[in-house]
Each structure stands twice: as C-alpha cells, then as structure tokens.
Design a protein around this motif. Structure first.
Motif, PDB file in Angstrom:
ATOM      1  N   GLU A 115      -9.465 -14.457  20.967  1.00  0.00           N
ATOM      2  CA  GLU A 115      -8.797 -15.725  21.254  1.00  0.00           C
ATOM      3  C   GLU A 115      -7.533 -15.885  20.420  1.00  0.00           C
ATOM      4  O   GLU A 115      -6.468 -16.269  20.936  1.00  0.00           O
ATOM      5  CB  GLU A 115      -9.748 -16.892  21.004  1.00  0.00           C
ATOM      6  N   GLU A 116      -7.617 -15.583  19.136  1.00  0.00           N
ATOM      7  CA  GLU A 116      -6.446 -15.704  18.265  1.00  0.00           C
ATOM      8  C   GLU A 116      -5.377 -14.669  18.609  1.00  0.00           C
ATOM      9  O   GLU A 116      -4.185 -14.962  18.569  1.00  0.00           O
ATOM     10  CB  GLU A 116      -6.858 -15.591  16.799  1.00  0.00           C
ATOM     11  N   ASN A 117      -5.806 -13.464  18.955  1.00  0.00           N
ATOM     12  CA  ASN A 117      -4.829 -12.456  19.386  1.00  0.00           C
ATOM     13  C   ASN A 117      -4.158 -12.865  20.693  1.00  0.00           C
ATOM     14  O   ASN A 117      -2.965 -12.616  20.900  1.00  0.00           O
ATOM     15  CB  ASN A 117      -5.503 -11.091  19.545  1.00  0.00           C
ATOM     16  N   ASN A 118      -4.918 -13.504  21.587  1.00  0.00           N
ATOM     17  CA  ASN A 118      -4.333 -14.003  22.828  1.00  0.00           C
ATOM     18  C   ASN A 118      -3.255 -15.052  22.543  1.00  0.00           C
ATOM     19  O   ASN A 118      -2.187 -15.065  23.178  1.00  0.00           O
ATOM     20  CB  ASN A 118      -5.414 -14.618  23.713  1.00  0.00           C
ATOM     21  N   ASN A 119      -3.530 -15.934  21.597  1.00  0.00           N
ATOM     22  CA  ASN A 119      -2.547 -16.958  21.226  1.00  0.00           C
ATOM     23  C   ASN A 119      -1.263 -16.319  20.725  1.00  0.00           C
ATOM     24  O   ASN A 119      -0.152 -16.766  21.056  1.00  0.00           O
ATOM     25  CB  ASN A 119      -3.130 -17.872  20.146  1.00  0.00           C
ATOM     26  N   ILE A 120      -1.400 -15.275  19.935  1.00  0.00           N
ATOM     27  CA  ILE A 120      -0.220 -14.583  19.405  1.00  0.00           C
ATOM     28  C   ILE A 120       0.521 -13.858  20.517  1.00  0.00           C
ATOM     29  O   ILE A 120       1.761 -13.839  20.557  1.00  0.00           O
ATOM     30  CB  ILE A 120      -0.625 -13.609  18.281  1.00  0.00           C
ATOM     31  N   LYS A 121      -0.222 -13.243  21.439  1.00  0.00           N
ATOM     32  CA  LYS A 121       0.419 -12.557  22.576  1.00  0.00           C
ATOM     33  C   LYS A 121       1.286 -13.517  23.376  1.00  0.00           C
ATOM     34  O   LYS A 121       2.423 -13.193  23.740  1.00  0.00           O
ATOM     35  CB  LYS A 121      -0.646 -11.942  23.486  1.00  0.00           C
ATOM     36  N   LEU A 122       0.745 -14.684  23.654  1.00  0.00           N
ATOM     37  CA  LEU A 122       1.498 -15.681  24.417  1.00  0.00           C
ATOM     38  C   LEU A 122       2.708 -16.171  23.634  1.00  0.00           C
ATOM     39  O   LEU A 122       3.787 -16.399  24.198  1.00  0.00           O
ATOM     40  CB  LEU A 122       0.581 -16.844  24.786  1.00  0.00           C
ATOM     41  N   ASP A 123       2.547 -16.350  22.325  1.00  0.00           N
ATOM     42  CA  ASP A 123       3.677 -16.745  21.484  1.00  0.00           C
ATOM     43  C   ASP A 123       4.756 -15.677  21.477  1.00  0.00           C
ATOM     44  O   ASP A 123       5.956 -15.973  21.519  1.00  0.00           O
ATOM     45  CB  ASP A 123       3.205 -17.030  20.057  1.00  0.00           C
ATOM     46  N   ARG A 124       4.347 -14.408  21.405  1.00  0.00           N
ATOM     47  CA  ARG A 124       5.322 -13.312  21.411  1.00  0.00           C
ATOM     48  C   ARG A 124       6.074 -13.254  22.738  1.00  0.00           C
ATOM     49  O   ARG A 124       7.281 -12.993  22.776  1.00  0.00           O
ATOM     50  CB  ARG A 124       4.628 -11.969  21.142  1.00  0.00           C
ATOM     51  N   LEU A 125       5.367 -13.493  23.831  1.00  0.00           N
ATOM     52  CA  LEU A 125       6.026 -13.514  25.136  1.00  0.00           C
ATOM     53  C   LEU A 125       7.095 -14.604  25.174  1.00  0.00           C
ATOM     54  O   LEU A 125       8.219 -14.384  25.652  1.00  0.00           O
ATOM     55  CB  LEU A 125       4.986 -13.751  26.235  1.00  0.00           C
ATOM     56  N   LYS A 126       6.756 -15.780  24.663  1.00  0.00           N
ATOM     57  CA  LYS A 126       7.718 -16.882  24.631  1.00  0.00           C
ATOM     58  C   LYS A 126       8.879 -16.550  23.700  1.00  0.00           C
ATOM     59  O   LYS A 126      10.045 -16.842  24.012  1.00  0.00           O
ATOM     60  CB  LYS A 126       7.024 -18.163  24.182  1.00  0.00           C
ATOM     61  N   LEU A 127       8.582 -15.924  22.560  1.00  0.00           N
ATOM     62  CA  LEU A 127       9.622 -15.567  21.598  1.00  0.00           C
ATOM     63  C   LEU A 127      10.624 -14.603  22.212  1.00  0.00           C
ATOM     64  O   LEU A 127      11.839 -14.785  22.088  1.00  0.00           O
ATOM     65  CB  LEU A 127       8.993 -14.940  20.352  1.00  0.00           C
TER      66      LEU A 127
END
Length: 372
Positions: free
Chosen positions: A177-189
């Motif tokens: 779940e936490e890695n998913n949150n980071i993945k989505l943040d990286r996509l937005k970044l």
C-alpha cells in the motif's frame, strides 16, 4: 536503529557594516598614497556589494546540497567578534518534525482505539478471502487486508513456518500500500517535471512533498531520488529482524515494526534505558503508520544517502530495485553494521522474500498497471 531525530538550527547573522569596515581597513593599511587609497577603497566598496549577493547565493546552494553529494552536512565558517565560528547544517534539520511527518501523524490519529484481532480470527479471515502466500507467490496478487495490530498470540505459535507466514501475510499488504502511494506520487511528479508550466495546485502539491521529504532547497532532482519505493522483500526482512517476526514487546505494544527511535515523540522505553534519559522506540496507533514512517526514514535521513543513490543508479540503468544489492547500504541502520546487513540477506534468501517484490495489491493494482 538510526534515530529519526530532527532539530531546528539557527543561523549566525554577520553585521554587513562591520564587515565593510574590516575590508576598508585591510586595504587602507597597505596603501600609503592617499589618491591610490581612495581609488582602491572605491573599488573595494563596489566589489564587496557586488560579490556579496553571489556569495550568499553560492552559500545557499552549498547548505542545501543535492542528493549526490558525499556528505549532507556542511560547515559554514564566519568571523564574529574576531573569532571564527562554525555552524553545522544538515539538509534534514531545516524542517521540523511536523513538516516531515505530517501525513504520518494524520494517519496515526485516525484510529486510537482499534480492535486487536486474535490469531485464530485473522487466520480465518485470510481463509475466507482466499489469501495465502502460496497463491501470492504464484499469481502475484495480494488481498488488501489492512490490520491495525499484530495478534498477541503470534508469539505463542510454536511452528516457525506458521508464525513467519502469518507475520508476512499481515505486513505484506501494508508495505505494498505504501509503495503504491509512492508510485502514484512519482507518476504525478514526472508529469509535473515534463510540463512547461505548472498550475497553482501542482505547485502547492510540490511544496507539500518538499516538506515531507525534507528538501528546503525545493530541488526537483533531489525529490525524484527521495520519492521512491523500498523493495518489498527488504521491508519485510527489516520488519522481521526488528520484531523477531512480530514477537517483540515494541511490536505488540506499540506497532513498532522497524524499531525507529525518537527523543521527542511518543514511544516505548527500552527496559535497560535510564528513566529520564536516552531514546524511546516510536509508538504508533496503527501498523500502517509504522510502515510509512519507516519508508520516510530511509528516504530522508542522511544516514541512508548512499542507499538512495544506489537506488537511483539502478533506476537510471533501467534495472529492478534489488533488495540484496540495496541492503549493502543499510549498515548504519543498526549498531552491528555489516553483521546487520548479512542478517538481512539471509532472511531474504532463506525465506524467498524476493517472490513478493513484483506482487500487486488488489484492487488498487489496476490503476498502477502503467507504472509496472
């Protein structure tokens, strides 16, 4: 375990007028001719006020260094009252704890009186949802079962394999779940980076992430390096090592899966610690907050700079984030150093934890297919 401690710093202000006078006196003593002295003094004054902004800008860049420098700590030397004084500045100490851990505090406050399920109830829940590790290893799909506490009975399970499997089943969805949150943040970044102009909402989001990842310089390249995943197998191995596969007092009483230290926050005192001195182990209301704090620790603390650089290098070379490779750079996580790294490697290999590195969390996996 490395302390997750932030401190505020104060900068020394140098009196510009006094500094100018010292420069004038320096030149005045060496020039005997009054006309020559006047010319040189004029040039000195002009030069000083021209160079000062450049120096300040340069010093700012040195203080808030980017991620690839060898040492995050910089020393600024000033002359004050005729004496040289040094200021140690760490890029992680310019934001206070509220900035760096704001989202973790929010998550931690969501549930203060959660129910602790028994081991038998949890096992039945996993059976009812067809969640078992053999299936995960084969199909790479994980049920999104988010428990808030480890069961007290886990330390009474005599069968080592059963105890380990239960522990992995509990922490695996939380890590994903936490890695998913980071993945989505990286996509937005990366979407923001590739745009010529950013909206106010995008800039506000960036400013929030700069605070969460401890980057006062607002450097995008540093944010890109820090905002990244921790390999699932490595996170499981560290949680297993720090908690004795979920049996430690810190894990059962404080949801502390990764043994992070604190001097100011809420935590549990080690039994051999002095009553009013020393560190405490960070305490959390939910297991999810512990996982997020762990990831934020590795992604921001100066002790793990080499870990982040090695991870960024793997990214640049188009390689997978290998837990065995990256574990080499976690020798500062524990006082045992290299021995701690060797232990992590054994846990990963002996328990085939790398099988979970490419696992996906249902149902959120569908929206992440473009990232994998």
């Amino acid at each position: 375990m490395k302390p997750f401690k932030l401190k505020k710093i104060k900068f020394l202000n140098v009196n510009r007028k006094k500094k100018t006078t010292e420069v004038l006196n320096l030149f005045g003593d060496r020039v005997s001719n009054s006309i020559g002295r006047t010319v040189i003094v004029c040039f000195a004054v002009m030069g000083f006020f021209y160079i000062t902004p450049i120096f300040i800008n340069f010093a700012s860049q040195e203080i808030f260094s980017n991620e690839f420098q060898n040492d995050s700590r910089k020393v600024m030397v000033y002359k004050l009252n005729g004496k040289e004084q040094e200021i140690n500045i760490d890029v992680n100490e310019t934001f206070d704890e509220k900035d760096l851990l704001s989202d973790i505090f929010t998550l931690n406050d969501l549930e203060t009186e959660s129910v602790r399920l028994s081991a038998s109830t949890i096992n039945q829940l996993f059976k009812d949802t067809n969640y078992n590790l053999d299936d995960v290893r084969l199909n790479k799909l994980v049920r999104p079962v988010a428990l808030t506490w480890l069961p007290n009975e886990i330390k009474k399970i005599e069968n080592t394999k059963e105890r380990k499997n239960l522990f992995i089943q509990i922490v695996l969805p939380l890590i994903l779940e936490e890695n998913n949150n980071i993945k989505l943040d990286r996509l937005k970044l990366f979407t923001i980076i590739n745009k010529n102009n950013n909206t106010k909402l995008e800039q506000k989001w960036l400013n929030q992430k700069y605070k969460q990842y401890g980057i006062p310089s607002k450097d995008l390249s540093t944010l890109k390096i820090r905002m990244d995943e921790i390999p699932t197998s490595l996170a499981i191995a560290q949680a297993a090592k720090e908690t004795g596969w979920g049996t430690s007092r810190f894990a059962l009483e404080g949801n502390a899966l990764f043994g992070q230290w604190t001097w100011s926050g809420e935590g549990l005192k080690p039994k051999d610690a002095e009553k009013n001195e020393g560190h405490k182990v960070m305490k959390f209301n939910v297991l999810q907050a512990s996982v997020r704090a762990y990831q934020r620790n590795l992604n921001t603390h100066s002790s793990y700079r080499q870990f982040r650089n090695a991870r960024a290098k793997l990214r640049d070379e188009g390689l997978e984030l290998d837990s065995i490779t990256l574990s080499e750079y976690l020798d500062k996580y524990a006082e045992t150093g290299k021995k701690y790294v060797d232990t992590l490697k054994k846990i990963i290999s002996q328990n085939n934890l790398k099988d979970f590195d490419d696992a996906k969390l249902l149902p959120s996996s569908k929206k992440l297919e473009s990232l994998i």
